[in-house]
Design an enzyme around this catalytic site. Structure first.
Site, PDB file in Angstrom:
ATOM      1  N   HIS A  99       0.157   2.890  -3.866  1.00 31.04           N
ATOM      2  CA  HIS A  99       0.136   3.624  -2.592  1.00 31.04           C
ATOM      3  C   HIS A  99      -0.557   4.969  -2.819  1.00 31.04           C
ATOM      4  O   HIS A  99      -0.401   5.583  -3.873  1.00 31.04           O
ATOM      5  CB  HIS A  99       1.560   3.834  -2.073  1.00 31.04           C
ATOM      6  CG  HIS A  99       1.565   4.377  -0.685  1.00 31.04           C
ATOM      7  ND1 HIS A  99       1.386   5.715  -0.430  1.00 31.04           N
ATOM      8  CD2 HIS A  99       1.645   3.757   0.509  1.00 31.04           C
ATOM      9  CE1 HIS A  99       1.384   5.899   0.881  1.00 31.04           C
ATOM     10  NE2 HIS A  99       1.537   4.729   1.474  1.00 31.04           N
ATOM     11  N   GLU A 170      -5.499   0.719   3.447  1.00 33.68           N
ATOM     12  CA  GLU A 170      -4.919   1.933   4.027  1.00 33.68           C
ATOM     13  C   GLU A 170      -5.899   3.097   3.864  1.00 33.68           C
ATOM     14  O   GLU A 170      -5.870   3.777   2.830  1.00 33.68           O
ATOM     15  CB  GLU A 170      -3.619   2.278   3.310  1.00 33.68           C
ATOM     16  CG  GLU A 170      -2.529   1.249   3.467  1.00 33.68           C
ATOM     17  CD  GLU A 170      -1.153   1.905   3.476  1.00 33.68           C
ATOM     18  OE1 GLU A 170      -0.444   1.733   4.466  1.00 33.68           O
ATOM     19  OE2 GLU A 170      -0.826   2.623   2.527  1.00 33.68           O
TER      20      GLU A 170
HETATM   21  P1  PGA Z   1       2.177   5.768   8.309  1.00 32.89           P
HETATM   22  O1  PGA Z   1       2.207   5.407   6.743  1.00 32.89           O
HETATM   23  O2  PGA Z   1       2.440   4.488   9.043  1.00 32.89           O
HETATM   24  O3  PGA Z   1       3.295   6.777   8.491  1.00 32.89           O
HETATM   25  O4  PGA Z   1       0.826   6.334   8.586  1.00 32.89           O
HETATM   26  C1  PGA Z   1       1.636   4.243   6.273  1.00 32.89           C
HETATM   27  C2  PGA Z   1       1.756   4.158   4.781  1.00 32.89           C
HETATM   28  O5  PGA Z   1       1.695   5.197   4.108  1.00 32.89           O
HETATM   29  O6  PGA Z   1       1.910   3.064   4.221  1.00 32.89           O
END
Ligand code: PGA
Length: 256
Positions: A99, A170
Site C-alpha cells: 500500500h 491505486e
Molecule cells: P480512500 O483510500 O478510499 O480513503 O481514498 C483508499 C486506499 O488507501 O486504499
C-alpha cells in the site's frame, strides 16, 4: 481464485478505528449487508491487533478477513512486522502488499514487495498488491512508472500462481483525505487498458486470470459510474469502509 463475474469490494481500515468496540460496531454493519449479497465478494483488512477478536465474532462465510501487511520471513527480528506465516496461522487467507502508505515509510530496498508477493503465493495465500503512480503528468511519464512498478513488483511471481493474484490500481494522488479528486471514468478506462497490456506482455493470455481492483476515493457517490468501467474487477476502499451507511450503499450498488 477463479475469475468469475463476481466483483470484489475490499475494505482497508488502515489504522482505524480507535477501539475494538468501534471495530465490532463497523463489523456488525458489514455482517448485516453481507447476509444479502449474491455476487459481491467482501474482504476486510482491519488492524492486525483486532483481527482475531473480529474473526471470533463472525461465523459466516461471506466476509474474508485479511492482513494489511505480511513480511516474507516466516519469523525473525523484524520489530512491528507480522509475517505471512503468522497471518496464515491466524486463519487469514489474504494480505495487502505495498500500500502506498507503507511504501512511503519503507525504503525501496526494505520494502521487499516482490518477496512479500512471492511468499504469500507460495503459501497459497492471496496477495492484494497495491500499485499506482504518484502523479499523473500530461507528458505520460506515469505510463513508464506503472510499467516499471509492475515489472519489479511481480518479478518473483510464477505463472501457475496468477489465478491467485489480485492487483489494486491505486493512483496515489487519488487516495485519502488529501486527494483533490477521484479518478475519472475515462482515466480509469484508459489506465485499465494500459495495465492489461503490460500484464499481457509479461504473461500472455494467462494474464487474463489476474483480478484488478481500483482504489482511491471510491465511495457511495462514484461507485455506480466506476462500475461501468470495463475490466475493473472491484474496489479497494479506505475512508468509506469505516462508515456502515456508506459501505452499505456501495455494496447494494454492486449487487444491482
Ligand atoms: P480512500 O483510500 O478510499 O480513503 O481514498 C483508499 C486506499 O488507501 O486504499
Amino acid at each position: 481464485m477463479k475469475k468469475t463475474e463476481n466483483k470484489i469490494i475490499a475494505f482497508n481500515w488502515k489504522m482505524n478505528p480507535e477501539s475494538i468496540r468501534e471495530a465490532k460496531k463497523i463489523l456488525t454493519g458489514l455482517k448485516k449487508v453481507s447476509s444479502n449479497t449474491r455476487k459481491t465478494e467482501i474482504m476486510v483488512f482491519p488492524p492486525s491487533l483486532y483481527v482475531n477478536e473480529l474473526k471470533k465474532t463472525y461465523k459466516g462465510k461471506k466476509i474474508i478477513f485479511g492482513a494489511q501487511s505480511s513480511h516474507p520471513l516466516a519469523v525473525g527480528s523484524r520489530t512491528s512486522e507480522s509475517s505471512y506465516l503468522m497471518n496464515k496461522n491466524m486463519g487469514l487467507t489474504h494480505s495487502l502488499v505495498g500500500h502506498s502508505e507503507r511504501r512511503e515509510s519503507l525504503s525501496d530496498k526494505g520494502a521487499l514487495i516482490p518477496e512479500r508477493v512471492a511468499a504469500l503465493l507460495e503459501n497459497k495465500m492471496v496477495p492484494v498488491l497495491c500499485f499506482g503512480e504518484t502523479k499523473r503528468d500530461s507528458s505520460g511519464d506515469y505510463i513508464d512508472y506503472l510499467k516499471k512498478q509492475l515489472k519489479h513488483d511481480l518479478k518473483l511471481v510464477k505463472e501457475k500462481d496468477l489465478k491467485n493474484l489480485v492487483l489494486a490500481y491505486e493512483p496515489v494522488w487519488a487516495i485519502g483525505s488529501k486527494a483533490k479528486r477521484a479518478v475519472t471514468t475515462e482515466e480509469l478506462f484508459s489506465t485499465m487498458i494500459l495495465i492489461k497490456k503490460i500484464l499481457f506482455k509479461m504473461y500472455g493470455k494467462k494474464s487474463e486470470k489476474i483480478k484488478i481492483l481500483y482504489g482511491g476515493s471510491a465511495s457511495e457517490s462514484n461507485i455506480a459510474e466506476l462500475l461501468e468501467v470495463k475490466g475493473v474487477d472491484g474496489f479497494l476502499v479506505g475512508r468509506a469502509s469505516l462508515d456502515s451507511k456508506r459501505f452499505t450503499k456501495m455494496i447494494k450498488e454492486m449487487e444491482k
